[in-house]
Scaffold this active site. Structure first.
Site, PDB file in Angstrom:
ATOM      1  N   SER A  14       0.831  -1.190   0.000  1.00  0.00           N
ATOM      2  CA  SER A  14       0.000   0.000   0.000  1.00  0.00           C
ATOM      3  C   SER A  14       0.878   1.257   0.000  1.00  0.00           C
ATOM      4  O   SER A  14       1.950   1.266   0.614  1.00  0.00           O
ATOM      5  CB  SER A  14      -0.900   0.001   1.239  1.00  0.00           C
ATOM      6  OG  SER A  14      -1.919   0.951   1.136  1.00  0.00           O
ATOM      7  N   PRO A  15       0.458   2.318  -0.691  1.00  0.00           N
ATOM      8  CA  PRO A  15       1.244   3.563  -0.675  1.00  0.00           C
ATOM      9  C   PRO A  15       1.402   4.090   0.744  1.00  0.00           C
ATOM     10  O   PRO A  15       0.417   4.239   1.473  1.00  0.00           O
ATOM     11  CB  PRO A  15       0.401   4.518  -1.524  1.00  0.00           C
ATOM     12  CG  PRO A  15      -0.449   3.640  -2.374  1.00  0.00           C
ATOM     13  CD  PRO A  15      -0.736   2.431  -1.537  1.00  0.00           C
TER      14      PRO A  15
ATOM     15  N   CYS B 268       3.609   7.152   2.817  1.00  0.00           N
ATOM     16  CA  CYS B 268       4.519   8.296   2.728  1.00  0.00           C
ATOM     17  C   CYS B 268       5.792   8.046   3.532  1.00  0.00           C
ATOM     18  O   CYS B 268       5.743   7.530   4.649  1.00  0.00           O
ATOM     19  CB  CYS B 268       3.828   9.552   3.230  1.00  0.00           C
ATOM     20  SG  CYS B 268       2.515  10.138   2.148  1.00  0.00           S
TER      21      CYS B 268
ATOM     22  N   ALA C 145       2.334   8.363  -1.959  1.00  0.00           N
ATOM     23  CA  ALA C 145       1.649   9.438  -2.668  1.00  0.00           C
ATOM     24  C   ALA C 145       2.695  10.342  -3.310  1.00  0.00           C
ATOM     25  O   ALA C 145       3.528  10.933  -2.621  1.00  0.00           O
ATOM     26  CB  ALA C 145       0.779  10.228  -1.701  1.00  0.00           C
TER      27      ALA C 145
ATOM     28  N   TYR D 134      -7.576  14.547   0.823  1.00  0.00           N
ATOM     29  CA  TYR D 134      -6.755  15.313  -0.099  1.00  0.00           C
ATOM     30  C   TYR D 134      -7.631  15.915  -1.211  1.00  0.00           C
ATOM     31  O   TYR D 134      -8.860  15.825  -1.156  1.00  0.00           O
ATOM     32  CB  TYR D 134      -5.618  14.445  -0.628  1.00  0.00           C
ATOM     33  CG  TYR D 134      -4.711  13.956   0.487  1.00  0.00           C
ATOM     34  CD1 TYR D 134      -4.129  14.860   1.378  1.00  0.00           C
ATOM     35  CD2 TYR D 134      -4.461  12.597   0.692  1.00  0.00           C
ATOM     36  CE1 TYR D 134      -3.324  14.433   2.418  1.00  0.00           C
ATOM     37  CE2 TYR D 134      -3.659  12.160   1.735  1.00  0.00           C
ATOM     38  CZ  TYR D 134      -3.089  13.081   2.593  1.00  0.00           C
ATOM     39  OH  TYR D 134      -2.300  12.662   3.633  1.00  0.00           O
TER      40      TYR D 134
ATOM     41  N   ARG E  60      -7.912   5.302  -5.729  1.00  0.00           N
ATOM     42  CA  ARG E  60      -8.186   5.088  -4.301  1.00  0.00           C
ATOM     43  C   ARG E  60      -9.274   6.059  -3.866  1.00  0.00           C
ATOM     44  O   ARG E  60      -9.164   7.271  -4.071  1.00  0.00           O
ATOM     45  CB  ARG E  60      -6.926   5.279  -3.455  1.00  0.00           C
ATOM     46  CG  ARG E  60      -7.206   5.289  -1.942  1.00  0.00           C
ATOM     47  CD  ARG E  60      -5.963   5.126  -1.094  1.00  0.00           C
ATOM     48  NE  ARG E  60      -5.614   3.707  -0.950  1.00  0.00           N
ATOM     49  CZ  ARG E  60      -4.687   3.248  -0.109  1.00  0.00           C
ATOM     50  NH1 ARG E  60      -4.005   4.094   0.666  1.00  0.00           N
ATOM     51  NH2 ARG E  60      -4.425   1.958  -0.034  1.00  0.00           N
TER      52      ARG E  60
ATOM     53  N   GLY F  38      -0.269  -2.321   4.367  1.00  0.00           N
ATOM     54  CA  GLY F  38       0.494  -1.122   4.676  1.00  0.00           C
ATOM     55  C   GLY F  38       1.501  -1.335   5.786  1.00  0.00           C
ATOM     56  O   GLY F  38       2.627  -1.762   5.577  1.00  0.00           O
TER      57      GLY F  38
END
Length: 372
Positions: free
Chosen positions: A22-23, A25, A58, A191, A239, A334
């Protein structure tokens, strides 16, 4: 029966299994947004660790779209060139490189979490010494997205909206040049796109506010722009936050998510990555293992599109059950991948009974550790 370790093709891209990094940061760039050795080792180790898709964090399509000054970016050819060695390594390990394209909207211009996550004003600097900027938002009068004085906000006008669309189109083109096989558009977690989707943060009275059709317009226009330049043989993900977790007011909810998922599938989106929340400090999130899976199931049952689920997945058997029981098509993992870069290989060891097959999944350099 389909299981976690089974391969699957999305368009012409074959995934070796259903496990996705999973993305997440990393906040590990200099303020230029260019990938560093940290990104190469971080993402590369998860590819060695057996993930089917290794997704970047991201990745900002525009400098003002960064959450922090230290976010990864892809707004220039130099950014793409720095990412190319990473995609090559991921492919060499048998994984599929993916990139999440993002714009932070009014949650931008903050310091890194370990530096307090404080807002940075356009004329100021944060604890790390990095400068802030004016942030873009659908409606400046919306709530402060974090504690403290929020950065100066600008209501997105038509030029800004066209600039966002162009930025995503250019980022998709650079992602292709950098060797990515999958693009995901980040439209969740409060976002920019989520801010437009939710009536909590979108108070506009123009073509981008009010009705469901208007609030979803910007995301649909971006998807169309990306699909125009992203090859037909490569998949496109989006997403979404399945719900704002704000049941006491008019907000974004799962029914709207299902409706939008169908709209996006018709525009060429291949998979909806279903997360939730992230928009408002008063959200009430249940948490716990698989807490977002019911949202993914609703999308899978109600829209003609593949679905990924994420959140609270920590064990291979748990992830495998989600696939075997038809609750999702892919499982995004994640924090467990932060704790265990070899989660994918652990899944092979836990789920595959053939010891020879287990051994062969490991890199040759590491096989002595699993010989029986």
């Amino acid at each position: 029966m389909t299981d976690l370790l089974s391969s699957v093709s999305l368009r012409d891209v074959e995934l070796p299994n259903r496990i996705v990094v999973s993305p997440m940061c990393q906040y590990s760039c200099e303020p230029d947004g260019i990938a560093t050795e940290w990104h190469r080792v971080h993402l590369g180790s998860r590819a060695v660790g057996g993930a089917g898709i290794v997704m970047t964090e991201a990745t900002a399509v525009d400098p003002i779209g960064r959450i922090t000054p230290h976010d990864l970016g892809i707004w220039s050819d130099e950014h793409a060139a720095a990412l190319e060695p990473i995609t090559e390594f991921v492919r060499d390990q048998g994984g599929v490189p993916g990139i999440q394209l993002a714009h932070a909207g009014h949650k931008a211009s903050k310091e890194r979490p370990w530096e307090g996550h404080v807002p940075i004003q356009p004329d100021g600097t944060g604890p790390s010494g990095a400068s802030g900027w004016e942030v873009l938002t659908p409606s400046p009068e919306a709530y402060p997205p974090f504690d403290g004085d929020r950065p100066a906000m600008r209501k997105a006008d038509q030029d800004d909206i066209e600039g966002v669309i162009d930025a995503y189109r250019g980022a998709a083109e650079r992602s292709l040049e950098a060797g990515f096989e999958i693009v995901e558009i980040h439209a969740a977690h409060g976002y920019l796109f989520h801010e437009f989707l939710s009536p909590v943060t979108n108070h506009r009275e123009d073509d981008y506010g009010g009705s469901f059709e208007n609030r979803t317009r910007l995301l649909r226009e971006v998807v169309q722009a990306v699909r125009e330049v992203w090859p037909d043989d490569k998949p496109l993900f989006v997403r979404l936050s399945g719900t704002d977790w704000l049941d006491d007011r008019e907000s974004w909810d799962i029914d709207q998510t299902v409706r939008l998922a169908d709209n996006l599938a018709a525009l060429g989106v291949d998979l909806i990555d279903v997360s939730s929340g992230g928009l408002h400090p008063e959200q009430t999130v249940p948490g716990g293992p698989n807490f977002q899976v019911p949202l993914a199931e609703r999308v899978r049952d109600g829209a003609d599109v593949a679905v990924g689920t994420v959140g609270g997945v920590t064990e291979p058997e748990q992830a495998d059950a989600l696939i075997r029981n038809g609750r999702a098509d892919l499982v995004f993992v994640g924090r467990e991948f932060l704790r265990d870069p070899y989660f994918g290989l652990r899944a092979v060891g836990d789920l595959e009974r053939d010891s020879e097959a287990v051994r062969d999944q490991w890199p040759a350099q590491y096989r002595r550790s699993v010989q029986r």
